[in-house]
Design a protein around this motif. Structure first.
Motif, PDB file in Angstrom:
ATOM      1  N   ARG A  47       0.815  -1.222   0.000  1.00  0.00           N
ATOM      2  CA  ARG A  47       0.000   0.000   0.000  1.00  0.00           C
ATOM      3  C   ARG A  47       0.849   1.273   0.000  1.00  0.00           C
ATOM      4  N   TYR A  48       2.131   1.150   0.323  1.00  0.00           N
ATOM      5  CA  TYR A  48       3.010   2.319   0.401  1.00  0.00           C
ATOM      6  C   TYR A  48       3.898   2.482  -0.829  1.00  0.00           C
ATOM      7  N   LEU A  49       3.879   1.533  -1.739  1.00  0.00           N
ATOM      8  CA  LEU A  49       4.804   1.555  -2.863  1.00  0.00           C
ATOM      9  C   LEU A  49       4.376   2.561  -3.924  1.00  0.00           C
ATOM     10  N   VAL A  50       5.315   3.428  -4.300  1.00  0.00           N
ATOM     11  CA  VAL A  50       5.084   4.399  -5.360  1.00  0.00           C
ATOM     12  C   VAL A  50       4.949   3.648  -6.683  1.00  0.00           C
ATOM     13  N   PRO A  51       4.076   4.091  -7.612  1.00  0.00           N
ATOM     14  CA  PRO A  51       3.965   3.415  -8.906  1.00  0.00           C
ATOM     15  C   PRO A  51       5.329   3.204  -9.558  1.00  0.00           C
TER      16      PRO A  51
ATOM     17  N   GLN B   1      -9.586   2.267  -1.528  1.00  0.00           N
ATOM     18  CA  GLN B   1      -8.847   1.079  -1.123  1.00  0.00           C
ATOM     19  C   GLN B   1      -7.500   0.968  -1.841  1.00  0.00           C
ATOM     20  N   ASP B   2      -7.390   1.585  -3.022  1.00  0.00           N
ATOM     21  CA  ASP B   2      -6.134   1.511  -3.768  1.00  0.00           C
ATOM     22  C   ASP B   2      -5.276   2.762  -3.613  1.00  0.00           C
ATOM     23  N   GLN B   3      -5.624   3.630  -2.666  1.00  0.00           N
ATOM     24  CA  GLN B   3      -4.843   4.849  -2.433  1.00  0.00           C
ATOM     25  C   GLN B   3      -3.445   4.502  -1.927  1.00  0.00           C
ATOM     26  N   ILE B   4      -2.425   5.123  -2.529  1.00  0.00           N
ATOM     27  CA  ILE B   4      -1.050   4.894  -2.100  1.00  0.00           C
ATOM     28  C   ILE B   4      -0.783   5.738  -0.858  1.00  0.00           C
ATOM     29  N   LEU B   5      -0.287   5.111   0.182  1.00  0.00           N
ATOM     30  CA  LEU B   5      -0.119   5.779   1.471  1.00  0.00           C
ATOM     31  C   LEU B   5       1.273   6.374   1.618  1.00  0.00           C
ATOM     32  N   ASP B   6       1.365   7.408   2.466  1.00  0.00           N
ATOM     33  CA  ASP B   6       2.632   8.088   2.737  1.00  0.00           C
ATOM     34  C   ASP B   6       3.321   7.468   3.946  1.00  0.00           C
ATOM     35  N   TRP B   7       4.653   7.472   3.917  1.00  0.00           N
ATOM     36  CA  TRP B   7       5.455   6.913   5.007  1.00  0.00           C
ATOM     37  C   TRP B   7       5.688   8.011   6.056  1.00  0.00           C
ATOM     38  N   SER B   8       4.625   8.377   6.747  1.00  0.00           N
ATOM     39  CA  SER B   8       4.734   9.426   7.759  1.00  0.00           C
ATOM     40  C   SER B   8       3.508   9.414   8.658  1.00  0.00           C
ATOM     41  N   ASP B   9       3.699   9.888   9.878  1.00  0.00           N
ATOM     42  CA  ASP B   9       2.618  10.185  10.811  1.00  0.00           C
ATOM     43  C   ASP B   9       2.637  11.683  11.049  1.00  0.00           C
TER      44      ASP B   9
ATOM     45  N   PRO C  54      12.986   1.137   5.493  1.00  0.00           N
ATOM     46  CA  PRO C  54      13.931   0.144   4.974  1.00  0.00           C
ATOM     47  C   PRO C  54      14.160   0.244   3.468  1.00  0.00           C
ATOM     48  N   ARG C  55      13.228   0.839   2.718  1.00  0.00           N
ATOM     49  CA  ARG C  55      13.379   0.962   1.270  1.00  0.00           C
ATOM     50  C   ARG C  55      12.973   2.369   0.813  1.00  0.00           C
ATOM     51  N   PRO C  56      13.831   3.362   1.049  1.00  0.00           N
ATOM     52  CA  PRO C  56      13.494   4.724   0.617  1.00  0.00           C
ATOM     53  C   PRO C  56      13.419   4.874  -0.894  1.00  0.00           C
ATOM     54  N   ASP C  57      13.874   3.870  -1.626  1.00  0.00           N
ATOM     55  CA  ASP C  57      13.789   3.911  -3.085  1.00  0.00           C
ATOM     56  C   ASP C  57      12.424   3.481  -3.599  1.00  0.00           C
ATOM     57  N   LEU C  58      11.519   3.070  -2.676  1.00  0.00           N
ATOM     58  CA  LEU C  58      10.219   2.560  -3.090  1.00  0.00           C
ATOM     59  C   LEU C  58       9.037   3.386  -2.591  1.00  0.00           C
TER      60      LEU C  58
ATOM     61  N   LEU D 208       7.401   7.207  -0.566  1.00  0.00           N
ATOM     62  CA  LEU D 208       7.557   8.639  -0.296  1.00  0.00           C
ATOM     63  C   LEU D 208       7.046   8.958   1.100  1.00  0.00           C
ATOM     64  N   GLY D 209       7.702   9.927   1.745  1.00  0.00           N
ATOM     65  CA  GLY D 209       7.218  10.400   3.034  1.00  0.00           C
ATOM     66  C   GLY D 209       5.918  11.157   2.871  1.00  0.00           C
ATOM     67  N   ILE D 210       5.854  12.024   1.873  1.00  0.00           N
ATOM     68  CA  ILE D 210       4.618  12.706   1.463  1.00  0.00           C
ATOM     69  C   ILE D 210       4.645  12.817  -0.051  1.00  0.00           C
ATOM     70  N   ARG D 211       3.549  12.492  -0.690  1.00  0.00           N
ATOM     71  CA  ARG D 211       3.442  12.515  -2.150  1.00  0.00           C
ATOM     72  C   ARG D 211       3.562  13.938  -2.689  1.00  0.00           C
ATOM     73  N   PRO D 212       3.829  14.114  -3.981  1.00  0.00           N
ATOM     74  CA  PRO D 212       3.932  15.459  -4.571  1.00  0.00           C
ATOM     75  C   PRO D 212       2.644  16.254  -4.365  1.00  0.00           C
ATOM     76  N   HIS D 213       2.792  17.503  -3.961  1.00  0.00           N
ATOM     77  CA  HIS D 213       1.637  18.350  -3.692  1.00  0.00           C
ATOM     78  C   HIS D 213       2.086  19.805  -3.601  1.00  0.00           C
ATOM     79  N   SER D 214       1.136  20.695  -3.520  1.00  0.00           N
ATOM     80  CA  SER D 214       1.381  22.080  -3.159  1.00  0.00           C
ATOM     81  C   SER D 214       0.423  22.448  -2.043  1.00  0.00           C
ATOM     82  N   ASP D 215       0.809  23.384  -1.208  1.00  0.00           N
ATOM     83  CA  ASP D 215       0.056  23.661   0.014  1.00  0.00           C
ATOM     84  C   ASP D 215      -1.215  24.449  -0.278  1.00  0.00           C
ATOM     85  N   VAL D 216      -2.321  24.006   0.329  1.00  0.00           N
ATOM     86  CA  VAL D 216      -3.607  24.659   0.125  1.00  0.00           C
ATOM     87  C   VAL D 216      -3.796  25.718   1.213  1.00  0.00           C
TER      88      VAL D 216
END
Length: 389
Positions: A27-31, A136-144, A224-228, A230-238
């Motif tokens: 669920r965390y893997l970038v395309p 259900q298919d949303q890619i999740l970010d590696w962050s809290d 463990p796999r920063p190559d796979l 993202l901490g936060i996906r690409p975005h711009s601040d609203v």
């Protein structure tokens, strides 16, 4: 109909997950097309991060004009800059960062007392946890994160403000007051660049001091796999403006420019205790600003984009992870009054430059933004006025 409490809607807290897995869950893997080769590593910036002294920028001597020229150049080249001489005490910044780390290192049961899930499943903006999961298919970010409304003061949900460490609430209050002065100074400087009145209608659109200010504490566990992922996906601040207190020693922020991702280095040791200001513009070579081309870059500080009638636009950015070190950052988001309609400032609209965006209530836009953000889509296109050109 699917049960609203389906487990996919409430993902694991990443900090707990990181302590138990050797590979990120699917669920965390970038395309795959976005991580081929070394795409997530980013490139080194071709020049130092632009730096502007707020004290000199707001002075009444010749140094102000020189600093305004630096600000103009910074906004033209990258859309963000480091602000120094901002008046926020270094000791306060260090203490806020230390208290943030202490909170995230608290036992899970302590942190979940401030959860952003009502009754364990209904998501709300404020509190501790993750961003909303819409599909259900949303890619999740590696962050809290811990997301708190800090202004107006009388609208704070103090029951969601951590009681541990004990100094957390007092430090956050003091830091909020200090950052408010920085925000006002930066907005005044931006108004001057637009040849507007002192507050240029920009501060006015915050609405009788009811503009919403949120502080988002971001925690990125080692991955463990920063190559796979993202901490936060690409975005711009609203929002109208963002002040970012970066981790002084661990990199992670990247910015998109001309189709390439560049690594933004930590401010230490050269510019320790600087704040990163996230506001983007496009400038002509003359003394006036030009309108931006309609490039699909996301919801780019869209409150400011609408208010400036397309002149200001924030850079698209993302956060990558680190295989060995955790990273913490604090983002202070300044938005217009949620009940106020935002629209192009009257002084920036004329026959040659008609209004490019519809009016919209800030609250409605924020809700739409989160809906589109979960799908990696943009909402700004729906607000554009067809000018027939």
């Amino acid at each position: 109909m699917a049960d609203e409490s389906s487990s996919w809607r409430v993902p694991s807290l990443v900090q707990e997950l990181a302590a138990t897995v050797r590979e990120p869950p699917p669920r965390y893997l970038v395309p795959e097309q976005d991580r081929r080769g070394d795409q997530l590593a980013g490139a080194e910036m071709p020049e130092p991060v632009p730096t502007v002294s707020l004290r000199r920028l707001l002075a009444s001597d010749d140094g102000a004009a020189e600093e305004a020229s630096k600000l103009r150049s910074a906004l033209q080249s990258w859309g963000f800059f480091l602000v120094t001489d901002h008046g926020v005490e270094a000791s306060l910044m260090d203490a806020v960062m230390a208290a943030s780390r202490e909170f995230f290192r608290e036992p899970l049961e302590e942190k979940q007392a401030y959860s952003n899930l009502v009754k364990g499943r209904q998501w709300q903006l404020e509190g501790y946890g993750n961003d909303p999961v819409k599909t259900q298919d949303q890619i999740l970010d590696w962050s809290d994160r811990l997301h708190l409304r800090v202004e107006p003061e009388d609208e704070r949900s103090l029951e969601l403000w951590p009681g541990h460490p004990e100094r957390f609430r007092g430090l956050l209050h003091e830091y909020t007051l200090s950052c408010r002065r920085v925000k006002d100074g930066v907005l005044r400087a931006m108004a001057r660049l637009l040849d507007l009145d002192d507050d240029g209608g920009i501060i006015e659109q915050f609405g009788d001091n009811k503009g919403a200010t949120y502080d988002r504490f971001n925690y990125y566990p080692a991955c463990p796999r920063p190559d796979l992922v993202l901490g936060i996906r690409p975005h711009s601040d609203v929002c109208v403006l963002t002040l970012l207190l970066m981790d002084d020693h661990v990199a992670g922020l990247q910015v998109l420019r001309d189709g390439a991702w560049y690594r933004v280095p930590p401010p230490a040791p050269v510019h320790g205790h600087a704040l990163l200001v996230n506001v983007g513009v496009s400038l002509e070579n003359s003394n006036r600003f030009e309108l931006l081309e309609d490039t699909p870059t996301g919801d780019c500080d869209v409150s400011m984009q609408i208010m400036s009638n397309g002149i200001f636009r924030g850079p698209v950015h993302r956060v990558v992870t680190n295989s060995e070190k955790e990273r913490v950052s604090l983002a202070m988001f300044y938005a217009a009054d949620l009940e106020k309609e935002i629209e192009p400032i009257a002084q920036l609209v004329d026959e040659k430059r008609p209004a490019r965006y519809k009016k919209i209530k800030c609250r409605d836009f924020v809700a739409a933004h989160y809906e589109h953000f979960s799908k990696r889509e943009t909402v700004i296109e729906s607000l554009k006025i067809d000018l027939g050109v």
